[in-house]
Scaffold this motif. Structure first.
Motif, short mmCIF file in Angstrom:
data_model
loop_
_atom_site.label_atom_id
_atom_site.label_comp_id
_atom_site.label_asym_id
_atom_site.label_seq_id
_atom_site.Cartn_x
_atom_site.Cartn_y
_atom_site.Cartn_z
N GLY A 22 -10.78 -2.20 3.59
CA GLY A 22 -9.64 -1.92 2.72
C GLY A 22 -8.54 -2.95 2.78
O GLY A 22 -7.62 -2.93 1.95
N ASP A 23 -8.59 -3.84 3.75
CA ASP A 23 -7.45 -4.75 3.93
C ASP A 23 -7.93 -6.05 4.59
O ASP A 23 -9.07 -6.12 5.09
CB ASP A 23 -6.39 -4.07 4.81
CG ASP A 23 -4.98 -4.55 4.50
OD1 ASP A 23 -4.83 -5.62 3.87
OD2 ASP A 23 -4.03 -3.86 4.91
N THR A 46 -8.06 4.07 5.60
CA THR A 46 -7.13 4.54 4.56
C THR A 46 -7.83 4.60 3.20
O THR A 46 -8.14 3.56 2.61
CB THR A 46 -5.90 3.60 4.49
OG1 THR A 46 -5.43 3.37 5.82
CG2 THR A 46 -4.80 4.17 3.63
N THR A 47 -8.06 5.83 2.74
CA THR A 47 -8.84 6.02 1.51
C THR A 47 -8.22 5.27 0.33
O THR A 47 -8.93 4.65 -0.46
CB THR A 47 -8.92 7.53 1.18
OG1 THR A 47 -9.41 8.21 2.32
CG2 THR A 47 -9.83 7.80 0.01
N GLN A 48 -6.88 5.31 0.25
CA GLN A 48 -6.21 4.68 -0.90
C GLN A 48 -6.51 3.18 -0.96
O GLN A 48 -6.72 2.62 -2.04
CB GLN A 48 -4.71 4.92 -0.76
CG GLN A 48 -3.99 4.80 -2.07
CD GLN A 48 -2.47 4.86 -1.86
OE1 GLN A 48 -1.99 5.09 -0.76
NE2 GLN A 48 -1.74 4.63 -2.93
N LYS A 49 -6.54 2.54 0.20
CA LYS A 49 -6.85 1.10 0.23
C LYS A 49 -8.29 0.86 -0.22
O LYS A 49 -8.58 -0.10 -0.95
CB LYS A 49 -6.66 0.53 1.64
CG LYS A 49 -5.22 0.44 2.10
CD LYS A 49 -5.16 -0.29 3.44
CE LYS A 49 -3.76 -0.34 3.99
NZ LYS A 49 -3.69 -1.08 5.26
N GLU A 51 -9.97 2.71 -2.22
CA GLU A 51 -10.05 2.96 -3.67
C GLU A 51 -9.54 1.75 -4.45
O GLU A 51 -10.08 1.42 -5.52
CB GLU A 51 -9.23 4.21 -4.02
CG GLU A 51 -9.96 5.48 -3.62
CD GLU A 51 -9.11 6.75 -3.74
OE1 GLU A 51 -9.68 7.83 -3.57
OE2 GLU A 51 -7.89 6.65 -3.98
N CYS A 52 -8.52 1.08 -3.92
CA CYS A 52 -8.02 -0.13 -4.61
C CYS A 52 -9.10 -1.21 -4.63
O CYS A 52 -9.30 -1.88 -5.66
CB CYS A 52 -6.78 -0.68 -3.90
SG CYS A 52 -5.33 0.33 -4.16
N ASP A 55 -11.74 -0.29 -7.12
CA ASP A 55 -11.32 -0.57 -8.50
C ASP A 55 -11.39 -2.06 -8.81
O ASP A 55 -11.81 -2.46 -9.89
CB ASP A 55 -9.88 -0.07 -8.73
CG ASP A 55 -9.81 1.45 -8.80
OD1 ASP A 55 -10.89 2.08 -8.95
OD2 ASP A 55 -8.70 2.01 -8.68
N PRO A 69 -14.58 6.83 3.66
CA PRO A 69 -13.38 6.94 4.48
C PRO A 69 -13.76 7.47 5.87
O PRO A 69 -14.37 8.53 5.97
CB PRO A 69 -12.51 7.97 3.73
CG PRO A 69 -13.20 8.20 2.42
CD PRO A 69 -14.64 7.88 2.63
#
Ligand code: NDP
Length: 247
Positions: A22-23, A46-49, A51-52, A55, A69
């Motif tokens: 994610g990062d 971190t799920t949000q990362k 998901e980014c 995308d 996750p």
């Protein structure tokens, strides 16, 4: 391999699991491997990362990735077994595993390290990498040509003051890679380490808060070595610890 140029389709039909996708370096490796045709399984805390990154990959028209996750600090045998079962069901095999996720913890004299910090670092940086590799092994065996890449550090090769449990964890990573590599010998699986070297990420910034980040290599600049070790150009390379930046 610092100037390795991968063919556009070098990773076509490969499924690659990346931890810490994610990062930082893991995110850039995910985008780079996907650009070269791989289907990426994005694992991270971190799920949000995640998901980014998902995308970004989809919007660029690369193969559709998958998201997992998982906080490696609390991960259990059952988490790894479930992950292996899902990958088996969806993809049938695994061609690459980039063990990239790590935490730095706090820097300072070993005399003063905090026991819980020590345990967390070893759990995320060592135990989780060992377990994920173990549980993915049957799937890696099903690949015609599989690559496992661990992520080391300069402080995992030569002890340096105040790098504490993180340095110890990276020595363990080098040892784990060598042990796995000796056991697999000449098979369809190869196991190596990358030492990224000083790279412009949030981990580096937390270790060197006063540093001018513009003096550092970006994760993108390391990708020739990451591509080399994941592509079939490195089929005969096993048990090596390779620097992603020229000396
Ligand atoms: P970052 O801190 O930028 O990224 C680390 C990644 O690991 C993040 O995606 C993070 O997820 C994930 N992660 C951390 N803890 C966990 C956890 N408990 N469970 C799941 N995922 C987790 O680090 P870098 O990109 O800089 O580092 C990548 C690798 O390279 C590491 O192994 C590091 O030790 C190594 N390295 C880096 C150097 C550098 O200069 N940057 C130099 C030498 C080695 P989240 O963001 O959700 O927390």
């Amino acid at each position: 391999m610092h100037d390795y140029k991968a063919a556009a389709n070098a990773l076509e039909n490969k499924t690659i699991l990346i931890t810490g996708a994610g990062d930082g370096i893991g995110r850039v490796a995910a985008l780079t491997y996907a650009k070269h045709g791989a289907t990426i399984i994005l694992l991270g805390k971190t799920t949000q990362k995640l998901e980014c990154v998902y995308d970004e990959i989809v919007n660029l028209g690369y193969p559709k990735p998958a998201i997992v996750p998982l906080d490696l600090r609390g991960a259990t045998k059952q988490n790894y077994r479930d992950l292996a079962a899902t990958i088996e069901q969806q993809f049938g095999k695994l061609d690459g595993l980039l063990n990239n996720a790590s935490i730095l913890g706090s820097l300072g004299p070993l005399e003063h390290f905090c026991v819980s910090t020590f345990e967390n670092i070893i759990k995320v940086n060592v135990t989780a990498q060992a377990m994920i590799t173990k549980y993915m092994f049957p799937l890696l065996r099903k690949s015609p040509s599989a690559s496992v890449v661990f992520t080391s550090s300069g402080v995992g090769r030569q002890g340096r003051e105040f790098w504490g449990p993180y340095a110890i964890s990276k020595f363990a990573t080098e040892g784990m890679m060598q042990t796995w590599a000796a056991e697999v010998g000449k098979t369809n699986i190869r196991i190596n380490c990358i030492n990224p070297g000083a790279t412009r990420t949030s981990m580096r910034a937390s270790a060197f808060p006063g540093e001018d980040k513009d003096t550092l290599k970006t994760a993108e600049e390391l990708m020739p070595t990451y591509l080399y070790l994941m592509s079939e150009s490195s089929n005969d390379v096993n048990g090596q610890s390779i620097d992603a930046q020229p000396k």
